[in-house]
Scaffold this active site. Structure first.
Site, mmCIF file in Angstrom:
data_model
loop_
_atom_site.group_PDB
_atom_site.id
_atom_site.type_symbol
_atom_site.label_atom_id
_atom_site.label_comp_id
_atom_site.label_asym_id
_atom_site.label_seq_id
_atom_site.Cartn_x
_atom_site.Cartn_y
_atom_site.Cartn_z
ATOM 1 N N LYS A 1 0.813 -1.223 0.000
ATOM 2 C CA LYS A 1 0.000 0.000 0.000
ATOM 3 C C LYS A 1 0.844 1.269 0.000
ATOM 4 C CE LYS A 1 -4.481 -1.581 1.559
ATOM 5 N NZ LYS A 1 -5.601 -1.468 2.468
ATOM 6 N N LYS B 1 -5.513 -9.346 -6.108
ATOM 7 C CA LYS B 1 -6.704 -9.696 -5.323
ATOM 8 C C LYS B 1 -7.816 -8.668 -5.539
ATOM 9 C CE LYS B 1 -6.613 -7.448 -0.876
ATOM 10 N NZ LYS B 1 -7.610 -7.341 0.116
ATOM 11 N N LYS C 1 -11.519 -3.285 -2.453
ATOM 12 C CA LYS C 1 -12.472 -2.168 -2.491
ATOM 13 C C LYS C 1 -11.854 -0.987 -3.224
ATOM 14 C CE LYS C 1 -13.913 -3.046 2.249
ATOM 15 N NZ LYS C 1 -12.628 -3.209 2.943
HETATM 16 N N1 AQP Z 1 -9.975 -10.525 -2.476
HETATM 17 C C1 AQP Z 1 -10.278 -11.062 -1.309
HETATM 18 N N2 AQP Z 1 -10.538 -12.392 -1.213
HETATM 19 C C2 AQP Z 1 -10.849 -12.952 -0.025
HETATM 20 N N3 AQP Z 1 -10.955 -12.257 1.129
HETATM 21 C C3 AQP Z 1 -10.705 -10.928 1.084
HETATM 22 N N4 AQP Z 1 -10.720 -9.972 2.024
HETATM 23 C C4 AQP Z 1 -10.392 -8.772 1.464
HETATM 24 N N5 AQP Z 1 -10.171 -8.941 0.151
HETATM 25 C C5 AQP Z 1 -10.354 -10.267 -0.116
HETATM 26 C C6 AQP Z 1 -11.071 -10.197 3.431
HETATM 27 O O1 AQP Z 1 -12.191 -9.394 3.739
HETATM 28 C C7 AQP Z 1 -12.125 -9.027 5.108
HETATM 29 C C8 AQP Z 1 -12.383 -7.563 5.252
HETATM 30 O O2 AQP Z 1 -11.349 -6.857 4.585
HETATM 31 P P1 AQP Z 1 -10.944 -5.413 5.068
HETATM 32 O O3 AQP Z 1 -12.136 -4.567 5.081
HETATM 33 O O4 AQP Z 1 -10.187 -5.525 6.339
HETATM 34 O O5 AQP Z 1 -9.981 -4.820 4.011
HETATM 35 P P2 AQP Z 1 -8.829 -5.400 3.132
HETATM 36 O O6 AQP Z 1 -8.356 -6.732 3.597
HETATM 37 O O7 AQP Z 1 -7.766 -4.353 2.997
HETATM 38 O O8 AQP Z 1 -9.670 -5.614 1.833
HETATM 39 P P3 AQP Z 1 -9.962 -4.726 0.586
HETATM 40 O O9 AQP Z 1 -11.320 -5.098 0.162
HETATM 41 O O10 AQP Z 1 -8.878 -4.900 -0.393
HETATM 42 O O11 AQP Z 1 -10.025 -3.227 1.094
HETATM 43 P P4 AQP Z 1 -9.083 -1.990 0.820
HETATM 44 O O12 AQP Z 1 -9.170 -1.706 -0.634
HETATM 45 O O13 AQP Z 1 -9.666 -0.908 1.669
HETATM 46 O O14 AQP Z 1 -7.702 -2.394 1.235
HETATM 47 C C9 AQP Z 1 -10.760 -9.444 5.636
HETATM 48 O O15 AQP Z 1 -10.894 -10.631 6.398
HETATM 49 C C10 AQP Z 1 -9.969 -9.718 4.388
HETATM 50 O O16 AQP Z 1 -8.994 -10.715 4.595
#
Ligand code: AQP
Length: 325
Positions: A111, A192, A195
């Protein structure tokens, strides 16, 4: 008894990666464990946020917890910022974690992309997450694979605290599903699903309209073989779609491979879109019912009381062990 804690950041629209990797497991776990599900809004500020939008998204995630089937009679749903113990525990645990450990965190490297113009919060965020988990003596933490390293750090911090101060913390185990632990982006199956990725066709959110879901799946990157076969190394796009289809329909991947033998990608994608819409429709209906209701406020108020009592007790134990007046 098993105790479960997990959280989702209100950093954008919740997608099927968040759902299939983590949230869907929450619904199953509430019947077999004491569960705490948190909207981790303090984590969101590690990257810039629009404050007004963050408030809306915080309520969206809480409403989605209810809409996917988490029952507040069985599990505690709460918002992280409503319990000051999380921020306090984070500070105390920052004085237990090591800089060398934080330097190894892959998510920070990804990030920050090597830039120093990122927030210090992005760097220390895994310690806040450790506090979230340890305050509740969670035995199990359902997460996607991207959070595995942060869980390992949580275990290390807990073990060090138990050794150096007092045996307070339970050492948590990650719960990572075999299929769906890493749902990949639709337009780039090497990355992956997230969001915050920019591509308009990269993810499917839980609140997408049927027409948009169809469009996104139709445009999903596959390959030129036209053969529905699970082979993540050589066919990452098709394999990702098969994982999604399997988790949403309850059919195994081999069943799906047999079902689409000789059918080609057109039919496969059409049926996957239909299965996705069918799965998400009841969630969307329930979300619309709950989102603006006073019921949501009541759930969050009761949740904050219940979770707050547990967190405050652990925080007091931490302070006593550390000699804090
Ligand atoms: N691509 C994914 N496949 C499976 N699990 C996923 N998680 C996130 N992306 C995937 C799981 O979702 C839960 C919540 O995630 P988070 O809100 O803590 O944020 P993150 O892991 O940083 O996920 P994002 O969606 O990619 O958000 P941003 O863009 O804000 O960084 C967690 O249990 C995560 O493992």
């Amino acid at each position: 008894m098993k105790r479960v804690l997990s959280g989702v950041q209100p950093t954008g629209n919740i997608h099927i990666g968040n759902y299939l990797g983590a949230m869907k497991q929450f619904v199953e776990l509430q019947n077999e464990a004491e569960c705490y599900f948190c909207v981790v809004n303090l984590h969101s500020h590690t990257v810039p946020q629009d404050p007004r939008q963050l408030l809306e998204k915080t309520r969206d995630v809480a409403a989605l917890y209810l809409a996917i089937g988490i029952d507040p009679e069985k599990a505690t749903i709460f918002v992280q910022s409503q319990i000051p113990a999380h921020a306090e525990a984070c500070w105390l645990l920052q004085c237990v974690a090591r800089v060398g450990e934080l330097n190894r965190m892959i998510q920070f490297k990804e990030k920050s992309k090597g830039s120093e113009a990122v927030t210090a919060g992005l760097y220390t965020y895994p310690v806040l997450m450790a506090g979230d988990i340890l305050l509740y003596h969670a035995t199990h933490v359902p997460v996607g694979e991207d959070q595995k390293q942060h869980l390992e750090l949580t275990r290390d911090i807990a073990e060090r605290f138990n050794r150096d101060y007092k045996e307070i913390f339970t050492i948590p185990e990650p719960l990572i599903g075999k299929v769906g632990a890493r749902i990949m982006s639709l337009d780039n199956p090497e990355k992956k699903m997230s969001k915050s990725t920019e591509g308009a066709y990269s993810n499917i959110t839980l609140l997408d309209e049927p027409k948009l879901i169809e469009k996104k799946i139709k445009r999903a990157v596959t390959d030129s073989e036209n053969l529905v076969r699970y082979d993540p190394e050589n066919k990452p796009g098709v394999s990702n779609l098969l994982s999604i289809y399997s988790l949403l329909s309850g059919k195994t991947i081999s069943e799906l491979e047999r079902q689409y033998e000789g059918a080609g990608y057109g039919q496969f994608k059409k049926d996957l879109a239909e299965a996705t819409v069918q799965h998400l429709q009841p969630i969307q209906e329930k979300f619309r019912e709950i989102r603006g209701s006073s019921y949501l406020d009541d759930v969050l108020k009761i949740g904050a009381e219940k979770a707050g009592a547990v967190a405050e007790k652990t925080l007091r134990q931490m302070k006593d062990a550390m000699g804090i007046l």
